[in-house]
Design an enzyme around this catalytic site. Structure first.
Site, PDB file in Angstrom:
ATOM      1  N   ARG A  82      11.234   3.596   3.454  1.00 57.72           N
ATOM      2  CA  ARG A  82      10.914   2.617   4.504  1.00 57.72           C
ATOM      3  C   ARG A  82      12.185   1.854   4.825  1.00 57.72           C
ATOM      4  NH1 ARG A  82       5.707  -1.201   4.527  1.00 57.72           N
ATOM      5  NH2 ARG A  82       4.862   0.829   5.123  1.00 57.72           N
ATOM      6  N   ARG A 137       0.796  -1.223   0.000  1.00 63.25           N
ATOM      7  CA  ARG A 137       0.000   0.000   0.000  1.00 63.25           C
ATOM      8  C   ARG A 137       0.830   1.275   0.000  1.00 63.25           C
ATOM      9  NH1 ARG A 137      -2.737  -3.960   1.726  1.00 63.25           N
ATOM     10  NH2 ARG A 137      -0.720  -4.479   2.586  1.00 63.25           N
ATOM     11  N   THR A 138       1.791   1.364   0.897  1.00 59.94           N
ATOM     12  CA  THR A 138       2.491   2.641   1.054  1.00 59.94           C
ATOM     13  C   THR A 138       3.257   2.977  -0.219  1.00 59.94           C
ATOM     14  OG1 THR A 138       2.717   2.031   3.367  1.00 59.94           O
ATOM     15  CG2 THR A 138       3.953   3.962   2.634  1.00 59.94           C
ATOM     16  N   HIS A 144       5.017   5.811  11.477  1.00 59.75           N
ATOM     17  CA  HIS A 144       4.535   5.641  10.095  1.00 59.75           C
ATOM     18  C   HIS A 144       3.546   6.786   9.855  1.00 59.75           C
ATOM     19  CE1 HIS A 144       3.312   3.990   6.381  1.00 59.75           C
ATOM     20  NE2 HIS A 144       2.977   2.759   6.740  1.00 59.75           N
ATOM     21  N   LYS A 153      27.373  -3.514  -1.923  1.00 61.74           N
ATOM     22  CA  LYS A 153      28.832  -3.423  -2.109  1.00 61.74           C
ATOM     23  C   LYS A 153      29.496  -2.712  -0.933  1.00 61.74           C
ATOM     24  CE  LYS A 153      27.917  -2.442  -6.961  1.00 61.74           C
ATOM     25  NZ  LYS A 153      27.968  -1.307  -7.889  1.00 61.74           N
TER      26      LYS A 153
HETATM   27  N1   CP Z   1      -0.246  -0.046   5.857  1.00 68.37           N
HETATM   28  C1   CP Z   1       0.953  -0.315   5.281  1.00 68.37           C
HETATM   29  O1   CP Z   1       1.984   0.274   5.637  1.00 68.37           O
HETATM   30  O2   CP Z   1       0.893  -1.286   4.336  1.00 68.37           O
HETATM   31  P1   CP Z   1       2.140  -1.769   3.463  1.00 68.37           P
HETATM   32  O3   CP Z   1       3.103  -2.446   4.426  1.00 68.37           O
HETATM   33  O4   CP Z   1       1.580  -2.702   2.457  1.00 68.37           O
HETATM   34  O5   CP Z   1       2.778  -0.555   2.861  1.00 68.37           O
END
Ligand code: CP
Length: 301
Positions: free
Chosen positions: A99, A49-50, A127, A78
């Site tokens: 992320r 999703r993100t 998040h 590397k």
């Molecule tokens: N809600 C969320 O962060 O989903 P993903 O891990 O799929 O990005």
């Protein structure tokens, strides 16, 4: 707003401005223009999703995306450091969304480069774009943000979405109901901060004790990837499952949110009830992420 790293950094006025912009974008009242801008999407941990909703948001606004998924295809394998990687990518892009498994990693790179950084999840820490879309989902379903009873269920120890959401909602006078087994309770550094902020919260072990009182039931996955020992995960992995039967006496305005992915904490029969909102919540992510990108990149209307 220069970066989006933690919900701790945002005032309630910042949150309300983003909610208002997301609403205008969703209703077609405005369309920021990010043509000529490039977003670098660095996903060193898995995401559906993100990553995809940020890419969709950028493309919807006329911008472009360059991406890295995992470290295997990068020069990090590397021996290049995250710092050097970020400094170089900042020469190619107008913003970075990242992320990473390390808590504090987004703040670390934001301090090194001069383009906006969006934290798409740093370990168990924060998040924030998820919390902003959660807030947008809450106001869309409840018509208000103030004085709501919000149940947070599941992995409150390792779940970054709940660690972000408590700060996102803190200034709107919520009552939080934290439902978790003893080993996955909300960590004390969060509960002591809530106490200092005067935010009301209660701690429970069973969903049945609170479900009838709630406006929002925010369910989370047990975060298998964060457990130091798999045996401990096996002990708690099936501890909660919401079923349609459990919803027989809930308030009519209750909405069930989940950042997704779900594993088995919400039974499929809940999907057909009027309380299920998690798939629309995921869709709301595109509007909110368009609002975030337009705010950070100064998109013209
Ligand atoms: N809600 C969320 O962060 O989903 P993903 O891990 O799929 O990005």
């Amino acid at each position: 707003m220069q970066h989006l790293i933690s919900m701790r950094d945002l005032q309630s006025s910042d949150i309300l401005k983003l909610v208002s912009l997301a609403e205008k974008i969703e209703k077609g009242k405005t369309k920021p223009d990010l043509s000529g801008k490039i977003l670098a999407a660095l996903f060193f941990e898995p995401s559906t999703r993100t990553q995809l909703s940020f890419e969709t948001a950028m493309k919807n606004l006329g911008g472009e995306v360059i991406s890295v998924v995992g470290t295997a295809s990068t020069s990090i394998t590397k021996g290049e450091t995250l710092a050097d990687t970020a400094i170089v990518i900042a020469q190619y892009a107008n913003a970075i969304v990242m992320r990473h498994s390390a808590e504090g990693s987004a703040r670390y790179i934001a301090d090194l480069i001069n383009i906006p950084v969006i934290n798409a999840g740093d370990g168990s820490n924060q998040h924030p774009s998820q919390s902003l879309l959660d807030v947008y989902s809450i106001i869309k379903t409840q018509g208000r943000l103030d004085n709501l009873k919000i149940g947070l269920v599941g992995d409150l120890k390792y779940g970054r979405t709940v660690h972000s959401l408590i700060y996102a909602m803190a200034s709107f006078k919520p009552t939080f109901y934290f439902v978790a087994p003893n080993s996955l309770k909300m960590p004390p550094h969060f509960t002591s901060e809530l106490k200092k902020m005067g935010v009301k919260f209660r701690e429970h072990e069973f969903i049945e004790d609170v479900i009838k009182d709630l406006d929002i039931l925010y369910v989370t996955r047990i975060q298998r990837e964060r457990f130091p020992e798999i045996q401990e995960y096996d002990r708690v992995k099936n501890i909660y499952m919401i079923t349609a039967k459990m919803l027989e006496k809930v308030k009519p305005n209750l909405k069930i949110l989940h950042p997704l992915p779900r594993v088995n904490e919400i039974n499929k029969d809940v999907d057909e009830t009027p309380y299920a909102y998690y798939f629309t919540q995921a869709k709301n992510g595109v509007f909110m992420r368009e609002a975030i990108l337009a705010t950070l990149l100064g998109g013209k209307k």
